[in-house]
Design a protein around this motif. Structure first.
Motif, PDB file in Angstrom:
ATOM      1  N   CYS A  44     -26.466   6.558  16.592  1.00 37.40           N
ATOM      2  CA  CYS A  44     -25.214   7.328  16.656  1.00 37.40           C
ATOM      3  C   CYS A  44     -25.102   8.233  17.881  1.00 37.40           C
ATOM      4  N   CYS A  47     -23.024   7.814  21.274  1.00 37.53           N
ATOM      5  CA  CYS A  47     -21.602   8.130  21.322  1.00 37.53           C
ATOM      6  C   CYS A  47     -21.324   9.564  20.850  1.00 37.53           C
ATOM      7  N   HIS A  48     -21.842   9.902  19.685  1.00 36.76           N
ATOM      8  CA  HIS A  48     -21.498  11.218  19.123  1.00 36.76           C
ATOM      9  C   HIS A  48     -22.385  12.350  19.645  1.00 36.76           C
ATOM     10  N   PRO A  61     -16.114  14.383  17.489  1.00 37.98           N
ATOM     11  CA  PRO A  61     -17.273  15.179  17.090  1.00 37.98           C
ATOM     12  C   PRO A  61     -17.589  14.974  15.612  1.00 37.98           C
ATOM     13  N   GLY A  85      -8.587   2.566  14.876  1.00 36.62           N
ATOM     14  CA  GLY A  85      -7.251   3.116  14.647  1.00 36.62           C
ATOM     15  C   GLY A  85      -7.216   4.588  15.002  1.00 36.62           C
ATOM     16  N   MET A  98     -15.237   2.128  16.573  1.00 36.42           N
ATOM     17  CA  MET A  98     -16.649   2.368  16.291  1.00 36.42           C
ATOM     18  C   MET A  98     -17.198   1.105  15.638  1.00 36.42           C
TER      19      MET A  98
HETATM   20  C1  HEC Z   1     -20.172   2.931  20.283  1.00 35.70           C
HETATM   21  C2  HEC Z   1     -19.934   4.326  19.974  1.00 35.70           C
HETATM   22  C3  HEC Z   1     -20.198   4.804  18.555  1.00 35.70           C
HETATM   23  C4  HEC Z   1     -21.362   4.744  17.834  1.00 35.70           C
HETATM   24  C5  HEC Z   1     -22.698   4.127  18.274  1.00 35.70           C
HETATM   25  C6  HEC Z   1     -21.102   5.418  16.588  1.00 35.70           C
HETATM   26  N1  HEC Z   1     -19.818   5.876  16.542  1.00 35.70           N
HETATM   27 FE1  HEC Z   1     -18.937   6.947  15.040  1.00 35.70          FE
HETATM   28  N2  HEC Z   1     -17.155   6.793  15.981  1.00 35.70           N
HETATM   29  C7  HEC Z   1     -16.939   6.238  17.213  1.00 35.70           C
HETATM   30  C8  HEC Z   1     -15.502   6.222  17.497  1.00 35.70           C
HETATM   31  C9  HEC Z   1     -14.849   5.688  18.753  1.00 35.70           C
HETATM   32  C10 HEC Z   1     -14.885   6.798  16.357  1.00 35.70           C
HETATM   33  C11 HEC Z   1     -13.370   6.970  16.142  1.00 35.70           C
HETATM   34  C12 HEC Z   1     -12.785   5.627  15.744  1.00 35.70           C
HETATM   35  C13 HEC Z   1     -11.266   5.648  15.732  1.00 35.70           C
HETATM   36  O1  HEC Z   1     -10.677   6.009  16.752  1.00 35.70           O
HETATM   37  O2  HEC Z   1     -10.695   5.289  14.696  1.00 35.70           O
HETATM   38  C14 HEC Z   1     -15.950   7.172  15.441  1.00 35.70           C
HETATM   39  C15 HEC Z   1     -15.748   7.830  14.250  1.00 35.70           C
HETATM   40  C16 HEC Z   1     -16.740   8.311  13.441  1.00 35.70           C
HETATM   41  C17 HEC Z   1     -16.541   9.148  12.275  1.00 35.70           C
HETATM   42  C18 HEC Z   1     -15.211   9.664  11.720  1.00 35.70           C
HETATM   43  C19 HEC Z   1     -14.575  10.691  12.635  1.00 35.70           C
HETATM   44  C20 HEC Z   1     -15.344  12.003  12.700  1.00 35.70           C
HETATM   45  O3  HEC Z   1     -15.676  12.425  13.817  1.00 35.70           O
HETATM   46  O4  HEC Z   1     -15.615  12.604  11.658  1.00 35.70           O
HETATM   47  C21 HEC Z   1     -17.775   9.397  11.763  1.00 35.70           C
HETATM   48  C22 HEC Z   1     -18.108  10.228  10.548  1.00 35.70           C
HETATM   49  C23 HEC Z   1     -18.739   8.689  12.580  1.00 35.70           C
HETATM   50  N3  HEC Z   1     -18.082   8.045  13.597  1.00 35.70           N
HETATM   51  C24 HEC Z   1     -20.105   8.703  12.363  1.00 35.70           C
HETATM   52  C25 HEC Z   1     -21.009   7.897  13.060  1.00 35.70           C
HETATM   53  C26 HEC Z   1     -22.396   7.767  12.715  1.00 35.70           C
HETATM   54  C27 HEC Z   1     -23.086   8.513  11.603  1.00 35.70           C
HETATM   55  C28 HEC Z   1     -22.931   6.868  13.598  1.00 35.70           C
HETATM   56  C29 HEC Z   1     -24.350   6.311  13.609  1.00 35.70           C
HETATM   57  C30 HEC Z   1     -24.701   5.467  12.471  1.00 35.70           C
HETATM   58  C31 HEC Z   1     -21.884   6.469  14.516  1.00 35.70           C
HETATM   59  N4  HEC Z   1     -20.721   7.112  14.147  1.00 35.70           N
HETATM   60  C32 HEC Z   1     -22.056   5.601  15.587  1.00 35.70           C
HETATM   61  C33 HEC Z   1     -17.915   5.752  18.064  1.00 35.70           C
HETATM   62  C34 HEC Z   1     -19.220   5.489  17.729  1.00 35.70           C
END
Ligand code: HEC
Length: 125
Positions: A44, A47-48, A61, A85, A98
């Motif tokens: 995670c 990206c985050h 975030p 979305g 994501m």
């Molecule tokens: C390749 C980049 C990427 C990775 C790796 C990734 N995310 Fe995300 N994540 C995103 C994006 C882009 C969004 C927003 C998607 C949208 O625009 O609908 C998102 C949205 C989210 C959200 C909902 C929005 C928020 O900020 O509360 C959560 C919770 C989340 N991710 C958790 C995780 C977790 C936990 C992991 C690891 C298992 C992870 N993500 C891995 C890119 C990533």
């Protein structure tokens, strides 16, 4: 007198059992938290970010994310199935994809969820 001694002994046994149980539980939850941290960093943080702050207008975030607070049950499915979305997190609009994580087991996802919730949502920083 003898009966009293027996009661005292019983109490000691009871308390030591109680505490060893608590210790074991604590050790288990520490192990889960470490596992969650390790998975978060691997899956995670790209990206985050390690501190959950997200990345400009690309990655939302997780730290103090109103979206997560308002949808506390959504995170499991987001990790498992990914997300796409338009979404607004802390007043900023995000609209990217994501990826899903089909290789993670439910247990692994639970550990990540636990890590995210304790690290990023319970602090008032
Ligand atoms: C390749 C980049 C990427 C990775 C790796 C990734 N995310 Fe995300 N994540 C995103 C994006 C882009 C969004 C927003 C998607 C949208 O625009 O609908 C998102 C949205 C989210 C959200 C909902 C929005 C928020 O900020 O509360 C959560 C919770 C989340 N991710 C958790 C995780 C977790 C936990 C992991 C690891 C298992 C992870 N993500 C891995 C890119 C990533």
């Amino acid at each position: 007198m003898k009966k009293n001694n027996f009661l005292v002994l019983l109490c000691i046994v009871f308390y030591s059992l109680l505490f060893s149980c608590a210790d074991e539980k604590q050790a288990q939850s520490r192990a889960n938290a470490n596992h969650g941290l390790e998975l978060y960093e691997r899956m995670c943080a790209n990206c985050h970010q390690s501190d959950g702050s997200g990345f400009v207008k690309l990655y939302p975030p997780l730290k103090n994310a109103d979206y997560l607070k308002q949808n506390p049950k959504a995170i499991f499915g987001i990790i498992k199935n990914g997300m796409k979305g338009r979404v607004i997190v802390n007043g900023i609009e995000f609209n990217l994809v994501m990826p899903a994580n089909p290789k993670l087991s439910d247990k692994e996802i639970e550990h990540i969820v636990e890590y995210v919730q304790t690290r990023f949502l319970s602090s008032s920083e």
